[in-house]
Design an enzyme around this catalytic site. Structure first.
Site, PDB file in Angstrom:
ATOM      1  N   LYS A   1       0.147   4.330  -0.342  1.00  0.00           N
ATOM      2  CA  LYS A   1      -0.382   5.530   0.384  1.00  0.00           C
ATOM      3  C   LYS A   1      -0.134   6.584  -0.463  1.00  0.00           C
ATOM      4  CE  LYS A   1      -0.004   3.273   4.822  1.00  0.00           C
ATOM      5  NZ  LYS A   1       0.033   3.337   6.271  1.00  0.00           N
TER       6      LYS A   1
ATOM      7  N   GLU B   1      -5.456  -4.763  10.570  1.00  0.00           N
ATOM      8  CA  GLU B   1      -4.229  -3.730  10.695  1.00  0.00           C
ATOM      9  C   GLU B   1      -4.515  -2.928  12.090  1.00  0.00           C
ATOM     10  OE1 GLU B   1      -2.400  -2.567   6.493  1.00  0.00           O
ATOM     11  OE2 GLU B   1      -3.712  -0.894   7.386  1.00  0.00           O
TER      12      GLU B   1
ATOM     13  N   ASN C   1       1.064  -1.097  -0.144  1.00  0.00           N
ATOM     14  CA  ASN C   1      -0.282  -0.012   0.000  1.00  0.00           C
ATOM     15  C   ASN C   1       0.855   1.237   0.007  1.00  0.00           C
ATOM     16  OD1 ASN C   1      -1.898   1.887   0.489  1.00  0.00           O
ATOM     17  ND2 ASN C   1      -2.106   1.383   2.666  1.00  0.00           N
TER      18      ASN C   1
ATOM     19  N   SER D   1       3.691  -2.125  10.369  1.00  0.00           N
ATOM     20  CA  SER D   1       5.050  -2.379  10.530  1.00  0.00           C
ATOM     21  C   SER D   1       5.596  -3.704  10.472  1.00  0.00           C
ATOM     22  CB  SER D   1       5.661  -2.078  12.180  1.00  0.00           C
ATOM     23  OG  SER D   1       5.148  -0.847  12.490  1.00  0.00           O
TER      24      SER D   1
ATOM     25  N   HIS E   1      -9.396   1.426   5.016  1.00  0.00           N
ATOM     26  CA  HIS E   1      -8.228   1.747   5.689  1.00  0.00           C
ATOM     27  C   HIS E   1      -8.032   2.484   6.853  1.00  0.00           C
ATOM     28  CE1 HIS E   1      -3.981   2.628   6.536  1.00  0.00           C
ATOM     29  NE2 HIS E   1      -3.475   1.379   5.839  1.00  0.00           N
TER      30      HIS E   1
HETATM   31  P1  13P Z   1       3.441   0.254   7.858  1.00  0.00           P
HETATM   32  O1  13P Z   1       3.777  -1.311   7.117  1.00  0.00           O
HETATM   33  O2  13P Z   1       4.010   1.268   7.141  1.00  0.00           O
HETATM   34  O3  13P Z   1       3.063  -0.047   9.341  1.00  0.00           O
HETATM   35  O4  13P Z   1       1.691   0.409   7.262  1.00  0.00           O
HETATM   36  C1  13P Z   1       0.846  -0.391   7.202  1.00  0.00           C
HETATM   37  C2  13P Z   1      -0.390  -0.216   6.414  1.00  0.00           C
HETATM   38  O5  13P Z   1      -1.115   0.927   6.645  1.00  0.00           O
HETATM   39  C3  13P Z   1      -0.802  -0.824   5.080  1.00  0.00           C
HETATM   40  O6  13P Z   1      -1.807  -0.451   4.583  1.00  0.00           O
END
Ligand code: 13P
Length: 670
Positions: free
Chosen positions: A430, A586, A428, A632, A515
């Site tokens: 983002k 998550e 992802n 993470s 999300h």
């Molecule tokens: P990180 O892997 O940066 O913690 O993010 C997880 C996330 O939100 C994936 O959608």
């Protein structure tokens, strides 16, 4: 030191509850008789009908509470429940000790009879132990993990309920009363009226029609009725003194003559049909009584029915069953002591109990097929109490060790199911890549994967502006492409929004929905997400639906309810549509923070989600649903996370932005 005291308290309280629940379960009829005494004393006679059910409830709940204490589970609930119970029983037992309305409280059944003062002292100790534990709750030892305990709890409760059932339907699995096979009824009966030290019992033995019986001197039979003198027998005082508690069985005939010595003095076989109350006697197997009576008459064995002296009940019984056998009368409590079933049978020989049984436990055709002296029914049928105690212990302990192999098999099956569902590693990105950066990242990933054996599906979800270009860039590779969101609307005047069909038109196959960042910053709730899900599915996109709790919800223990609430949006889908969805757990507190949920924490939630899906749809759909972990997740922790039976891959943020950090996560699927 405080820890040690707490653990000792927990074992003491747990052990006491376990023991008292267990002995009540072994003898539920005895427990209900005791409860009846209490109810009568406190003027609750109307509730007497409930005493049998109450006995079960009491036995099972005491045992259940004992398990919670002993294994340190559900501490808060068990402590408060325990406290409440002890606050009720301690003053009650003080009252019993002061006024003695019931001789023994019955808290350990007949297995261990305590005086009322001893019971009160025991309760004070238990109360203090519970109060101590309340103040040291954190120090209580928890020997088993939750699932293991839950398995054991139900297994042990089934064993205890089984004992209750045996005690109710048949006779107690372990007889705590003195009337046991091999025991001399003569000794038991004359124990409480034991002759003084200088007194000796003289028996005379008479015979009639080939049957020998023993009589006390004061009840010599009538010789004109055909009895012939045979011999005498002298019992010295010390011999007639029973060991332990004395009993007082006194039998009267219909003319109110005491016939105890006559009946128990019989040196032959004597059938005793025992019923503490003929009005409430079980009327099944009545033929069995008639057949036994006929057989006894044929063979010249004595046969009596011993019951409560209640002419109406006896008349009723004779009328209903056509009973012709002689009735003898005894104290109701004494009959209940002799046998727990109503009615029941006892066979004596020379005053010694050979066996006793409920009616259904007697194989009448076998018994009546030969003389008693020629078959096993005519011998003492010993009950090996130590063996039975051993078996109870085995049955109670075995499930504790059964858990691990069962868990192993369960995991094997789960792993088999797991092979069926897709393993996925999805990135992802983002709001992190320009168009050029995105395309370069996708090309880099494609190159890194080229020619490699990849053991999972690889997906990258990119900002809207990159989706179409990334789809092109990864053409011919295993990489699937998705968007990070889509509109809840189909089309129209929604400036800045991108519809699901637009995403699909790029060739993308996936879309992330729900999300936590969209839930948090864009107020997405279940109503919106249901619309988005429907849009995505209608346009052939696979939704990667995110759920997860915030830190506070994890800390206050509400996280499972929160996740279940988020899953509700998915549960609006038909089973067919749901089967197309990928779920991602998550935990918000682990996203971009470097804090990963431990693999146990993640597994716990994944298993919870899968169980919830199974409950909502069915086990097959639950087994086929891929549930990804996000938060993470890195190359260093991915192998351990992915090794969990319910974690089917990852949704990766930060580590998906570089080929070097993304690849090890994909490679974690060996
Ligand atoms: P990180 O892997 O940066 O913690 O993010 C997880 C996330 O939100 C994936 O959608």
């Amino acid at each position: 030191m405080k820890k040690l005291i707490t653990v000792l308290c927990q074992l003491l309280v747990g052990g006491t509850f376990l023991f008292s629940g267990l002995v009540k379960a072994i003898d539920p009829v005895g427990t209900s008789l005791k409860l009846g005494e209490y109810l009568q004393h406190f003027g609750l006679v109307g509730m007497a009908d409930l005493s049998a059910a109450l006995a079960w409830v009491l036995a099972l709940s005491e045992f259940a509470l004992g398990l919670l204490f002993f294994f340190g589970q559900h501490r808060k609930m068990s402590l408060w429940l325990g406290l409440l119970i002890m606050l009720f029983f301690t003053p009650l037992t003080l009252y019993l000790a002061l006024y003695n309305p019931v001789d023994d409280c019955g808290c350990f059944g007949d297995a261990w009879v305590l005086t009322n003062w001893q019971t009160f002292a025991k309760n004070v100790v238990l109360l203090l132990a519970i109060v101590w534990m309340l103040f040291n709750r954190k120090r209580i030892a928890q020997w088993l993990v939750e699932e293991w305990f839950a398995f054991y709890f139900y297994a042990a409760m089934i064993v205890v309920a089984g004992l209750c059932l045996i005690g109710t339907r048949r006779l107690p699995y372990i007889d705590f009363r003195p009337y046991r096979p091999g025991v001399s009824m003569r000794q038991l009966a004359f124990g409480s009226r034991a002759p003084s030290a200088s007194e000796t019992l003289y028996y005379v033995i008479y015979e009639k029609d080939g049957v020998r019986r023993e009589f006390l001197l004061d009840s010599i039979p009538d010789e004109s009725a055909g009895w012939e003198f045979v011999d005498t027998r002298i019992v010295e005082p010390q011999q007639s003194q029973p060991a332990g508690k004395t009993q007082s069985l006194v039998l009267f005939d219909a003319e109110q003559r005491e016939v105890t010595a006559e009946v128990l003095g019989d040196t032959g076989y004597v059938f005793l049909l025992l019923s503490p109350d003929l009005l409430t006697a079980d009327e099944h197997d009545l033929d069995c009584i008639d057949n036994l009576y006929e057989y006894a008459m044929q063979e010249g064995y004595a046969f009596y029915c011993i019951t409560l002296n209640d002419p109406a009940a006896v008349g009723h019984w004779r009328y209903r069953t056509g009973a012709e056998y002689p009735m003898l009368f005894a104290d109701q409590q004494e009959i209940e002591t002799m046998i727990r079933s109503n009615p029941g049978f006892m066979l004596l020989h020379d005053g010694v109990i050979l066996w006793k049984s409920q009616l259904s436990g007697i194989d009448v055709p076998v018994l009546t097929s030969a003389k008693l002296s020629e078959q096993s029914y005519g011998q003492i049928q010993p009950i090996h109490r130590k063996k039975r105690v051993f078996w109870i212990i085995v049955w109670l302990i075995a499930p504790l060790f059964l858990y691990l192999p069962l868990q192993f098999i369960y995991k094997l099956i789960k792993n088999k199911n797991r092979k069926m569902r897709k393993k996925i590693v999805a990135g992802n990105w983002k709001m992190n890549t320009t168009l050029q950066e995105g395309v370069a990242l996708a090309e880099g990933l494609k190159a890194a994967l080229a020619g490699k054996k990849v053991n999972c599906d690889v997906v990258v979800c990119t900002p809207f502006i990159s989706v179409a270009s990334v789809v092109k860039a990864v053409e011919g590779s295993v990489i699937g492409v998705g968007a990070e969101d889509c509109s809840e609307h189909e089309k129209g005047a929604f400036t800045g929004e991108v519809a699901a069909n637009m995403v699909a038109s790029t060739g993308a196959k996936y879309v992330i929905l729900g999300h936590s960042e969209r839930r948090q910053y864009h107020g997405e709730n279940n109503a919106i997400l249901v619309n988005k899900l429907n849009q995505a599915l209608a346009n052939g996109l696979t939704p990667i639906f995110c759920v997860g709790e915030v830190k506070e919800e994890r800390e206050n223990g509400t996280f499972k309810q929160v996740i279940e609430g988020q899953m509700e949006a998915l549960y609006t889908l038909s089973a067919e549509d749901f089967a197309k969805v990928v779920v991602a757990y998550e935990p918000v507190w682990a996203i971009g923070t470097g804090l990963t949920a431990t693999s146990e924490q993640a597994q716990e939630v994944h298993a919870f989600i899968r169980a919830s899906i199974a409950k909502k749809y069915n086990a097959a759909i639950a087994d086929n649903t891929s549930i990804l972990y996000g938060g993470s997740c890195k190359g260093s922790n991915a192998p351990e996370l992915f090794a969990q039976p319910d974690i089917d891959g990852g949704l990766i943020g930060g580590a998906a932005l570089k080929v070097d950090t993304f690849m090890p996560i994909i490679e974690a699927w060996k």
